[in-house]
Design a protein around this motif. Structure first.
Motif, PDB file in Angstrom:
ATOM      1  N   PHE A  86    -102.041 -62.157  22.977  1.00 49.48           N
ATOM      2  CA  PHE A  86    -102.057 -62.680  24.439  1.00 49.48           C
ATOM      3  C   PHE A  86    -103.402 -63.559  24.878  1.00 49.48           C
TER       4      PHE A  86
ATOM      5  N   ILE B  86     -99.949 -57.643  18.909  1.00 56.02           N
ATOM      6  CA  ILE B  86     -99.471 -58.588  19.721  1.00 56.02           C
ATOM      7  C   ILE B  86     -99.914 -58.593  21.044  1.00 56.02           C
ATOM      8  N   GLU B  87    -100.392 -57.261  21.584  1.00 55.52           N
ATOM      9  CA  GLU B  87    -101.082 -57.304  22.661  1.00 55.52           C
ATOM     10  C   GLU B  87    -102.453 -58.112  22.645  1.00 55.52           C
TER      11      GLU B  87
ATOM     12  N   LYS C 131     -93.958 -60.596  30.421  1.00 61.40           N
ATOM     13  CA  LYS C 131     -95.422 -61.239  30.352  1.00 61.40           C
ATOM     14  C   LYS C 131     -95.539 -62.638  29.605  1.00 61.40           C
TER      15      LYS C 131
ATOM     16  N   CYS D  66     -87.420 -57.498  23.032  1.00 62.08           N
ATOM     17  CA  CYS D  66     -88.259 -58.274  23.589  1.00 62.08           C
ATOM     18  C   CYS D  66     -87.913 -59.982  23.381  1.00 62.08           C
TER      19      CYS D  66
ATOM     20  N   SER E  87     -93.094 -53.089  24.194  1.00 59.19           N
ATOM     21  CA  SER E  87     -92.628 -54.374  23.615  1.00 59.19           C
ATOM     22  C   SER E  87     -91.816 -55.196  24.928  1.00 59.19           C
TER      23      SER E  87
ATOM     24  N   TYR F  57     -93.597 -57.153  26.881  1.00 63.42           N
ATOM     25  CA  TYR F  57     -94.341 -58.247  26.481  1.00 63.42           C
ATOM     26  C   TYR F  57     -93.354 -59.562  26.684  1.00 63.42           C
TER      27      TYR F  57
ATOM     28  N   ILE G 262     -96.265 -64.880  20.905  1.00 64.16           N
ATOM     29  CA  ILE G 262     -96.061 -63.366  20.466  1.00 64.16           C
ATOM     30  C   ILE G 262     -94.811 -63.560  19.346  1.00 64.16           C
TER      31      ILE G 262
END
Ligand code: NDP
Ligand code: MG
Length: 386
Positions: free
Chosen positions: A351, A347-348, A310, A216, A304, A307, A322
């Motif tokens: 956001f 991590i989610e 995103k 990522c 990952s 991410y 992140i």
């Protein structure tokens, strides 16, 4: 010797730092080490000072300065006790090239000082680029990537514009859990995650490889380094780590760099560029390698990778957020405070953080990082194991 080949190595006692010094040993007549830095490994730093006799050394953990000094047989090295002295050296004309090989966000400001002073920066510390991508982009021509995938792409395209490139494909080993069932991810321990199948690396990046957060961060790194759109960057699982990345051109040709998985190769390329120097590693005998395997990423198992896309589609601060979430979550996992799966959850959740700050200057980026880490610590509290 002119200043052209005078080096500062940030993080000299780490995995990349040690590999860099191995390459320098092979090329003693070409390079001079001006300054070495470490956090607290006095044994390794003292050995390096005694061998490479740099003018300066910096140890972050001040309490160990006397321990370091007691280990020195070469007493001409000035041991810096104040970070501002290291800042002054990084802004000076005492050196030409910085090897940025500290782990995590601690490398950001120091690497920035070297870039701002028009030094050649051999960048291993991908986190600093992920945090300050837009700012670092202004100095893109000064950066030579050491990260093996980006170094492979750089070896193919050089410091050129990427107009003719259709896509780049970053290869990924898949880490230790490539074949491990997702249903058992809740059983993953720190010890299991620290066993990388191909590479011997520092603890943080080894955990990043196990979660594939390393890839990522590398997608974001490639986005900034090569001035590409996110949809021009792809990931391919290649368990043997022989092909280090692929450049796909409009005409249907694909070019790649391949070698043994040994960081001395990308490091020697970056040090010698535009020439080739001895890395201490020989090229591969493909008949001995035999088969190579490739497969698509399992996104359900490793969210990952998504991410990165995103974050790149989000606000300018999303990459910084992140990166911080990952770094704090990995620290907490290594301290056995949270589970392996919680790294993804943290991590989610990160956001949802919004930072109302600008990020055009280094001070703004550092301030935003402090604020966002406070918010992430609150998120991590929700995932603590009792
Ligand atoms: P290591 O953990 O092995 O080494 C980190 C180095 O940074 C050590 O010298 C450590 O000192 C030093 N350090 C850590 N914190 C501080 C601090 N606060 N102040 C001063 N020095 C500090 O990491 P790696 O070498 O594996 O990785 C370094 C960077 O390179 C990372 O950003 C990683 O993502 C990147 N990278 C690494 C690869 C690899 O193969 N290892 C491949 C591609 C990229 P001490 O020894 O005293 O703790
Ligand atoms: Mg890499």
């Amino acid at each position: 010797m002119s200043n052209d080949n005078k080096l500062i190595i940030l993080g000299s006692t780490g995995s990349i730092g040690k590999s860099t010094l191995e390459v320098i040993k092979q090329n003693k007549d070409i390079y001079e080490v001006i300054c070495l830095t470490a956090d607290s490994n006095t044994i390794a730093l003292a050995e390096q000072i005694n061998l490479f006799k740099p003018k300066y050394a910096y140890l972050n953990n001040h309490e160990l300065i006397y321990d370091l000094k007691s280990r020195l047989s070469h007493n001409q090295t000035i041991v810096l006790t104040d970070i501002s002295q290291l800042h002054d050296i990084l802004k000076s004309d005492l050196y030409s090239t910085l090897v940025s090989a500290m782990s995590g966000s601690t490398g950001l400001l120091l690497t920035f000082f070297a870039l701002q002073s028009s030094k050649k920066v051999l960048l291993a510390n991908k986190e600093s680029l992920v945090m300050a991508g837009d700012l670092f982009c202004k100095y893109r021509k000064h950066i030579i990537p050491i990260d093996s995938e980006h170094n492979a792409i750089f070896q193919v395209i050089g410091n050129l514009d990427s107009q003719e490139i259709d896509k780049i494909t970053l290869t990924a080993s898949g880490g230790p859990f490539r074949e491990y069932p997702r249903s058992k991810f809740d059983l993953i321990t720190v010890e299991m995650a620290l066993k990388h199948p191909n590479w011997s690396m520092g603890r943080k990046i080894t955990i990043d490889s196990a979660t594939m957060m390393n890839k990522c961060l590398e997608i974001i790194e490639a986005y900034y380094l090569f001035n590409l759109q996110p949809d021009q960057i792809d990931v391919l699982v290649h368990p043997e780590s022989i092909i280090h990345s692929i450049v796909n051109y409009k005409d249907g040709s694909s070019l790649c760099q391949f070698s043994e998985p040994n960081m001395q190769i990308p490091i020697s390329f970056a040090l010698g560029y535009p020439n080739r120097i001895n890395s201490g590693v020989s090229y591969l005998d493909l008949s001995a390698v035999g088969n190579l395997n490739f497969s698509k990423v399992d996104h359900d198992k490793f969210p990952s990778i998504n991410y990165a896309y995103k974050a790149l589609a989000g606000s300018a601060m999303s990459c910084l957020i992140i990166n911080a979430a990952n770094e704090l979550a990995v620290n907490a996992f290594l301290e056995k405070q949270i589970s392996f799966l919680s790294i993804f959850s943290i991590i989610e959740d990160s956001f949802s953080i919004s930072l109302n700050s600008a990020c055009s200057s280094i001070d703004e980026i550092l301030d935003a990082d402090i604020v966002c880490r406070q918010k992430i610590k609150q998120i991590i509290n929700k995932y603590l194991i009792n």
